[in-house]
Design a protein around this motif. Structure first.
Motif, PDB file in Angstrom:
ATOM      1  N   CYS A   1      78.403 -14.328  23.342  1.00 19.18           N
ATOM      2  CA  CYS A   1      77.826 -15.575  22.642  1.00 19.18           C
ATOM      3  C   CYS A   1      78.425 -15.632  21.152  1.00 19.18           C
ATOM      4  O   CYS A   1      77.799 -16.438  20.437  1.00 19.18           O
TER       5      CYS A   1
ATOM      6  N   CYS B   1      77.670 -19.074  18.628  1.00 18.62           N
ATOM      7  CA  CYS B   1      77.343 -18.694  17.214  1.00 18.62           C
ATOM      8  C   CYS B   1      78.396 -19.514  16.319  1.00 18.62           C
ATOM      9  O   CYS B   1      77.964 -20.040  15.302  1.00 18.62           O
TER      10      CYS B   1
ATOM     11  N   GLY C   1      74.561 -12.501  20.777  1.00 17.41           N
ATOM     12  CA  GLY C   1      74.517 -11.951  22.285  1.00 17.41           C
ATOM     13  C   GLY C   1      75.477 -11.316  23.198  1.00 17.41           C
ATOM     14  O   GLY C   1      76.554 -11.774  22.858  1.00 17.41           O
TER      15      GLY C   1
ATOM     16  N   ILE D   1      71.024 -11.783  17.480  1.00 19.00           N
ATOM     17  CA  ILE D   1      70.443 -12.564  18.690  1.00 19.00           C
ATOM     18  C   ILE D   1      70.442 -11.957  20.042  1.00 19.00           C
ATOM     19  O   ILE D   1      71.736 -11.424  20.138  1.00 19.00           O
ATOM     20  N   CYS D   2      69.611 -11.684  20.557  1.00 14.40           N
ATOM     21  CA  CYS D   2      69.564 -11.169  22.218  1.00 14.40           C
ATOM     22  C   CYS D   2      70.106  -9.686  22.065  1.00 14.40           C
ATOM     23  O   CYS D   2      69.529  -8.985  21.497  1.00 14.40           O
TER      24      CYS D   2
ATOM     25  N   HIS E   1      67.910 -17.628  22.060  1.00 16.04           N
ATOM     26  CA  HIS E   1      69.111 -17.974  21.522  1.00 16.04           C
ATOM     27  C   HIS E   1      69.147 -19.356  20.853  1.00 16.04           C
ATOM     28  O   HIS E   1      69.144 -20.537  21.569  1.00 16.04           O
TER      29      HIS E   1
END
Length: 230
Positions: free
Chosen positions: A13, A17, A48, A84-85, A195
């Protein structure tokens, strides 16, 4: 303002981002996990994915990466850190956030839009939201079940460190107290399972995540005597 997007083997991810920061018009760079200097950045995004294949457990290997020493220094200096995550999992493993993320209670990977309640709109990450507002942010995780003991939960509540909760009865993973995101006591480090970087445009189902990134920008500009334009 300059953002760093960390990249571990298995991150997936990081590009999302990077694009999210580009969408708010700020500077951003990818930073490899072996980096030993984050002094040139104002905010750090821990994205993530499946760092190191999630071996041992999610985030358990990444927390030993050289860059994490620099993330701790940045957090101590008051810089903004958002996990995140998998990034949330890494921050808990590194001791930057309380609690732990364990397997979803249904033992299934969950991937869908989720309504979130903004529990604390006074953080550097949520100042563009209203207190109690319900926003729509996607999730994609198999180990997003936030756990902490009763004493830690009481501290989180007393210190207003619970930032997001799954709204109503929509808890997708069994997280204690429906928690979807928390902060450190100082409020400059936040971790969340949903997310926001995937909710930047209505074309993809929601643009509610964009205000998280403009919140960070707003907080930074307030520190430096300016305000967000537009």
């Amino acid at each position: 303002m300059k953002f760093a997007v960390l990249v571990f083997p298995g991150s997936n991810c990081d590009i999302d981002c990077f694009k999210a920061v580009e969408a708010i018009g700020e500077q951003v760079e990818y930073v490899w996990h072996t980096t030993t200097d984050l002094s040139g950045f104002d905010a750090i995004l821990v994205p993530g994915g499946f760092s190191y294949g999630d071996y041992l457990r999610c985030g358990a290997i990444s927390r030993f990466a050289p860059v994490m020493n620099e993330v701790k220094k940045a957090a101590d200096e008051g810089k903004f850190v958002l996990g995140i995550c998998n990034g949330f999992q890494i921050l808990t493993e590194a001791g930057l956030l309380p609690g732990a993320l364990i397997r979803n209670n249904g033992l299934k990977f969950r991937c869908h839009q989720t309504p979130l309640e903004v529990v604390n709109s006074a953080t550097a990450f949520t100042n563009q939201y209203s207190q109690g507002e319900v926003i729509s942010i996607p999730i994609a995780h198999g180990e997003g079940n936030y756990y902490c003991d009763d004493e830690t939960l009481a501290k989180l509540q007393a210190n207003n460190q619970i930032v997001f909760r799954y709204a109503g009865d929509t808890n997708p993973n069994g997280s204690v107290y429906n928690i979807a995101g928390v902060s450190n006591e100082r409020g400059n480090v936040v971790g969340m399972m949903p997310h926001p970087e995937r909710a930047m445009d209505q074309l993809f189902g929601s643009e509610d995540g964009k205000r998280m990134f403009t919140s960070i920008l707003n907080a930074w500009r307030e520190q430096h005597g300016a305000a967000v334009n537009g």
